[in-house]
Design a protein around this motif. Sequence first.
Motif, short mmCIF file in Angstrom:
data_model
loop_
_atom_site.label_atom_id
_atom_site.label_comp_id
_atom_site.label_asym_id
_atom_site.label_seq_id
_atom_site.Cartn_x
_atom_site.Cartn_y
_atom_site.Cartn_z
N GLN A 124 -2.88 -8.09 -5.63
CA GLN A 124 -2.77 -7.10 -4.84
C GLN A 124 -1.75 -5.95 -5.39
OE1 GLN A 124 -5.02 -6.39 -2.36
NE2 GLN A 124 -5.67 -8.35 -1.96
N GLN A 125 -0.84 -6.16 -5.93
CA GLN A 125 0.10 -5.26 -6.47
C GLN A 125 -0.42 -4.53 -7.48
OE1 GLN A 125 1.00 -8.50 -5.83
NE2 GLN A 125 2.14 -7.99 -3.96
N MET A 126 -1.50 -4.79 -8.41
CA MET A 126 -2.01 -4.20 -9.41
C MET A 126 -3.23 -3.12 -9.08
SD MET A 126 -2.67 -7.20 -11.86
CE MET A 126 -1.43 -8.38 -12.52
N ILE A 127 -3.55 -3.14 -7.69
CA ILE A 127 -4.43 -2.16 -7.32
C ILE A 127 -3.98 -0.75 -7.59
CG2 ILE A 127 -5.61 -1.07 -5.00
CD1 ILE A 127 -5.33 -3.71 -3.76
N GLY A 128 -5.14 0.09 -8.14
CA GLY A 128 -4.86 1.46 -8.81
C GLY A 128 -4.76 1.34 -10.30
N ARG A 129 -4.51 0.36 -10.74
CA ARG A 129 -4.25 0.22 -12.35
C ARG A 129 -5.71 0.50 -13.03
NH1 ARG A 129 -0.72 -4.84 -14.31
NH2 ARG A 129 1.11 -4.06 -13.16
N ASP A 130 -6.02 0.97 -14.30
CA ASP A 130 -7.19 1.20 -14.92
C ASP A 130 -7.78 -0.14 -15.15
OD1 ASP A 130 -7.15 3.91 -14.66
OD2 ASP A 130 -6.17 3.97 -16.70
#
Length: 76
Positions: free
Chosen positions: A6-12
């Motif tokens: 969930q901490q990776m949300i927003g990554r390309d």
Amino acid sequence: MADVTQQMIGRDVVASAGGRIGKLSAVTDKGTIEITVDGPAESVFEVPASWVASTENNHIVLSHTVEDVQSYTPAS
């Protein structure tokens, strides 16, 4: 397969053959991830989390092509 959190949300999110697909918008509890494609007709694609090849350099790289992402139909 690389772990996606969930901490990776927003990554390309990038396809295997190169080229940005969009941004990670969700990590589901059913083993899939959701990718939001930017643009005038914003759309969301859901693909298996097992397609993630790596999560290095602040990018999520898939082991599949853009065409694979666009044509994948999640099981219902």
